[in-house]
Write a protein that holds these residues in place. Structure first.
Motif, PDB file in Angstrom:
ATOM      1  N   ARG A  93       0.812  -1.212   0.000  1.00 24.13           N
ATOM      2  CA  ARG A  93       0.000   0.000   0.000  1.00 24.13           C
ATOM      3  C   ARG A  93       0.849   1.266   0.000  1.00 24.13           C
ATOM      4  N   HIS A  94       2.013   1.187   0.632  1.00 25.57           N
ATOM      5  CA  HIS A  94       2.880   2.361   0.735  1.00 25.57           C
ATOM      6  C   HIS A  94       3.702   2.585  -0.525  1.00 25.57           C
ATOM      7  N   GLY A  95       4.281   1.511  -1.078  1.00 24.27           N
ATOM      8  CA  GLY A  95       5.164   1.662  -2.226  1.00 24.27           C
ATOM      9  C   GLY A  95       4.681   1.011  -3.498  1.00 24.27           C
ATOM     10  N   GLY A  96       4.103  -0.188  -3.369  1.00 21.26           N
ATOM     11  CA  GLY A  96       3.682  -0.920  -4.558  1.00 21.26           C
ATOM     12  C   GLY A  96       2.607  -0.210  -5.352  1.00 21.26           C
ATOM     13  N   VAL A  97       1.600   0.317  -4.668  1.00 20.43           N
ATOM     14  CA  VAL A  97       0.498   1.004  -5.352  1.00 20.43           C
ATOM     15  C   VAL A  97       0.989   2.269  -6.048  1.00 20.43           C
ATOM     16  N   ALA A 107       6.564  -3.104 -11.604  1.00 20.66           N
ATOM     17  CA  ALA A 107       6.373  -1.840 -10.893  1.00 20.66           C
ATOM     18  C   ALA A 107       5.961  -2.103  -9.444  1.00 20.66           C
ATOM     19  N   HIS A 108       5.042  -3.027  -9.262  1.00 19.14           N
ATOM     20  CA  HIS A 108       4.570  -3.327  -7.912  1.00 19.14           C
ATOM     21  C   HIS A 108       5.686  -3.887  -7.039  1.00 19.14           C
ATOM     22  N   GLU A 109       6.405  -4.883  -7.548  1.00 20.02           N
ATOM     23  CA  GLU A 109       7.457  -5.517  -6.751  1.00 20.02           C
ATOM     24  C   GLU A 109       8.590  -4.532  -6.461  1.00 20.02           C
ATOM     25  N   LEU A 110       8.867  -3.648  -7.410  1.00 15.38           N
ATOM     26  CA  LEU A 110       9.886  -2.634  -7.173  1.00 15.38           C
ATOM     27  C   LEU A 110       9.437  -1.680  -6.077  1.00 15.38           C
ATOM     28  N   GLY A 111       8.175  -1.288  -6.099  1.00 17.06           N
ATOM     29  CA  GLY A 111       7.656  -0.398  -5.057  1.00 17.06           C
ATOM     30  C   GLY A 111       7.727  -1.028  -3.676  1.00 17.06           C
ATOM     31  N   VAL A 112       7.417  -2.323  -3.591  1.00 16.95           N
ATOM     32  CA  VAL A 112       7.516  -3.041  -2.322  1.00 16.95           C
ATOM     33  C   VAL A 112       8.964  -3.069  -1.848  1.00 16.95           C
ATOM     34  N   ALA A 113       9.889  -3.371  -2.770  1.00 15.46           N
ATOM     35  CA  ALA A 113      11.315  -3.441  -2.426  1.00 15.46           C
ATOM     36  C   ALA A 113      11.842  -2.096  -1.943  1.00 15.46           C
ATOM     37  N   LEU A 114      11.416  -1.017  -2.588  1.00 18.74           N
ATOM     38  CA  LEU A 114      11.853   0.318  -2.176  1.00 18.74           C
ATOM     39  C   LEU A 114      11.311   0.663  -0.788  1.00 18.74           C
ATOM     40  N   SER A 115      10.100   0.221  -0.482  1.00 21.17           N
ATOM     41  CA  SER A 115       9.544   0.455   0.851  1.00 21.17           C
ATOM     42  C   SER A 115      10.333  -0.297   1.912  1.00 21.17           C
ATOM     43  N   LEU A 116      10.703  -1.546   1.606  1.00 23.32           N
ATOM     44  CA  LEU A 116      11.511  -2.321   2.548  1.00 23.32           C
ATOM     45  C   LEU A 116      12.871  -1.663   2.766  1.00 23.32           C
ATOM     46  N   ALA A 159      15.714  -6.615   2.075  1.00 21.47           N
ATOM     47  CA  ALA A 159      15.489  -5.504   1.150  1.00 21.47           C
ATOM     48  C   ALA A 159      16.286  -5.691  -0.135  1.00 21.47           C
ATOM     49  N   LEU A 160      17.540  -6.075  -0.011  1.00 22.05           N
ATOM     50  CA  LEU A 160      18.382  -6.279  -1.195  1.00 22.05           C
ATOM     51  C   LEU A 160      17.861  -7.426  -2.056  1.00 22.05           C
ATOM     52  N   THR A 161      17.379  -8.482  -1.415  1.00 23.53           N
ATOM     53  CA  THR A 161      16.818  -9.613  -2.162  1.00 23.53           C
ATOM     54  C   THR A 161      15.582  -9.191  -2.934  1.00 23.53           C
ATOM     55  N   HIS A 162      14.742  -8.374  -2.322  1.00 22.79           N
ATOM     56  CA  HIS A 162      13.534  -7.903  -3.020  1.00 22.79           C
ATOM     57  C   HIS A 162      13.892  -6.979  -4.178  1.00 22.79           C
ATOM     58  N   ALA A 216      14.115  -6.808 -10.106  1.00 24.91           N
ATOM     59  CA  ALA A 216      14.867  -6.603 -11.351  1.00 24.91           C
ATOM     60  C   ALA A 216      14.718  -7.782 -12.298  1.00 24.91           C
ATOM     61  N   LYS A 217      14.511  -8.973 -11.737  1.00 21.52           N
ATOM     62  CA  LYS A 217      14.363 -10.170 -12.569  1.00 21.52           C
ATOM     63  C   LYS A 217      13.051 -10.188 -13.339  1.00 21.52           C
ATOM     64  N   THR A 218      12.111  -9.320 -12.938  1.00 20.13           N
ATOM     65  CA  THR A 218      10.816  -9.282 -13.620  1.00 20.13           C
ATOM     66  C   THR A 218      10.729  -8.116 -14.606  1.00 20.13           C
ATOM     67  N   LEU A 219      11.875  -7.546 -14.965  1.00 23.25           N
ATOM     68  CA  LEU A 219      11.879  -6.412 -15.902  1.00 23.25           C
ATOM     69  C   LEU A 219      11.052  -6.723 -17.149  1.00 23.25           C
ATOM     70  N   PRO A 220      10.215  -5.787 -17.573  1.00 22.65           N
ATOM     71  CA  PRO A 220       9.342  -5.987 -18.728  1.00 22.65           C
ATOM     72  C   PRO A 220      10.099  -5.834 -20.043  1.00 22.65           C
ATOM     73  N   PRO A 221       9.393  -5.997 -21.178  1.00 26.76           N
ATOM     74  CA  PRO A 221      10.011  -5.795 -22.493  1.00 26.76           C
ATOM     75  C   PRO A 221      10.672  -4.420 -22.585  1.00 26.76           C
ATOM     76  N   ALA A 222      11.658  -4.308 -23.452  1.00 30.86           N
ATOM     77  CA  ALA A 222      12.517  -3.117 -23.516  1.00 30.86           C
ATOM     78  C   ALA A 222      11.754  -1.802 -23.601  1.00 30.86           C
ATOM     79  N   ALA A 223      10.726  -1.730 -24.448  1.00 30.78           N
ATOM     80  CA  ALA A 223      10.014  -0.463 -24.657  1.00 30.78           C
ATOM     81  C   ALA A 223       9.395   0.053 -23.364  1.00 30.78           C
ATOM     82  N   GLU A 224       8.724  -0.813 -22.626  1.00 30.95           N
ATOM     83  CA  GLU A 224       8.089  -0.374 -21.394  1.00 30.95           C
ATOM     84  C   GLU A 224       9.109  -0.230 -20.267  1.00 30.95           C
ATOM     85  N   ALA A 225      10.178  -1.010 -20.339  1.00 30.83           N
ATOM     86  CA  ALA A 225      11.235  -0.880 -19.329  1.00 30.83           C
ATOM     87  C   ALA A 225      11.842   0.515 -19.376  1.00 30.83           C
TER      88      ALA A 225
END
Length: 276
Positions: free
Chosen positions: A125-129, A149-158, A211-214, A219-228
């Motif tokens: 709710r804090h970072g993922g959304v 985007a969601h998983e990155l937001g969660v990781a940044l919150s952690l 936090a580092l693991t998240h 990063a392992k879920t990076l989308p296709p190049a254009a949207e990345a």
């Protein structure tokens, strides 16, 4: 000062990680993204720091009403005015903004998170959304992109919970789950007293590793190049967070109690420039 300037000062003050990350956002999308992060900061600063429960409840109710006014096209607060002005109404929903407000309410209702499941919901709710909303504003629609985007937001919150641990403890807030404190046998009272417990380093190193693991897993879920490319600003934030966590590890985990570890502005700029 107009409401967009207000949001910039709130979300992206000069020298902050977000200030440099905005270099990775197309000019056309900056105002909307800044407004979203300014809203997140406004909610947390206004409610997390409120020591009177009655006033906090009143503020929570006011913000719920303000989100209704925003949805009706009649916002009153500078942040929601900026959001209304910069973001098409069909891009962001009232329900998504409510999730951000629900994250703040979790802090008001729960003195402790018993387990990581509860803490992860808060980070969602804090970072993922917020990160998902930013992706939507930039035109991202791919499911993999939204997951990233969601998983990155969660990781940044952690990451933030590690880097801001001392500040949170001074406000009487222990974010780390009870199950973690019990595992490392570190009493919450010692944390709140900023006491260096013999097992504190092990507890902090565990939070650092999580936090580092998240960050790595996101990063392992990076989308296709254009949207990345559209989410370059998120990768900049992740790179700055990872580097800062590395500095904490180098300085010694106990440092989180009594100092706020941060990178120099020039290093943040360098990370932003080299992150593609």
């Amino acid at each position: 000062m107009d409401f967009h300037q207000y949001c910039e000062q709130k979300a992206a003050p000069v020298g902050s990680a977000f200030y440099y990350a905005l270099r990775g956002v197309p000019i056309s999308g900056r105002r909307g993204i800044v407004a979203i992060y300014a809203l997140s900061r406004e909610l947390h600063e206004g409610l997390d720091e409120c020591s009177d429960a009655t006033i906090a409840e009143a503020k929570l109710a006011w913000w719920a009403t303000e989100l209704d006014r925003w949805a009706a096209g009649r916002p009153e607060h500078p942040v929601t005015k900026a959001l209304h002005d910069a973001v098409p109404q069909d891009t962001v929903t009232r329900e998504q903004l409510q999730e951000m407000l629900d994250g703040v309410e979790m802090n008001l209702r729960h003195a402790r998170y018993n387990d990581f499941k509860g803490l992860r919901l808060y980070c969602h709710r804090h970072g993922g959304v917020a990160m998902q909303l930013a992706a939507q504003m930039l035109g991202c629609r791919d499911k993999q992109t939204m997951r990233y985007a969601h998983e990155l937001g969660v990781a940044l919150s952690l990451s933030e919970l590690v880097l801001e641990a001392g500040a949170h403890l001074r406000k009487g807030i222990v974010y780390w789950p009870v199950e973690d404190l019990q595992r490392f046998e570190v009493p919450a009272a010692d944390l709140l007293a900023l006491k260096v417990h013999p097992n504190l380093a092990a507890l902090v190193e565990f939070q650092l590793a999580r936090a580092l693991t998240h960050l790595s897993d996101a990063a392992k879920t990076l989308p296709p190049a254009a949207e990345a490319r559209s989410l370059r600003y998120g990768r900049i934030l992740a790179a700055i967070a990872g580097a800062t966590l590395g500095e904490v590890k180098a300085a010694g985990a106990n440092c989180v109690l009594n100092q706020r570890v941060s990178l120099t502005p020039i290093r943040k700029l360098w990370i932003a420039l080299k992150t593609r």
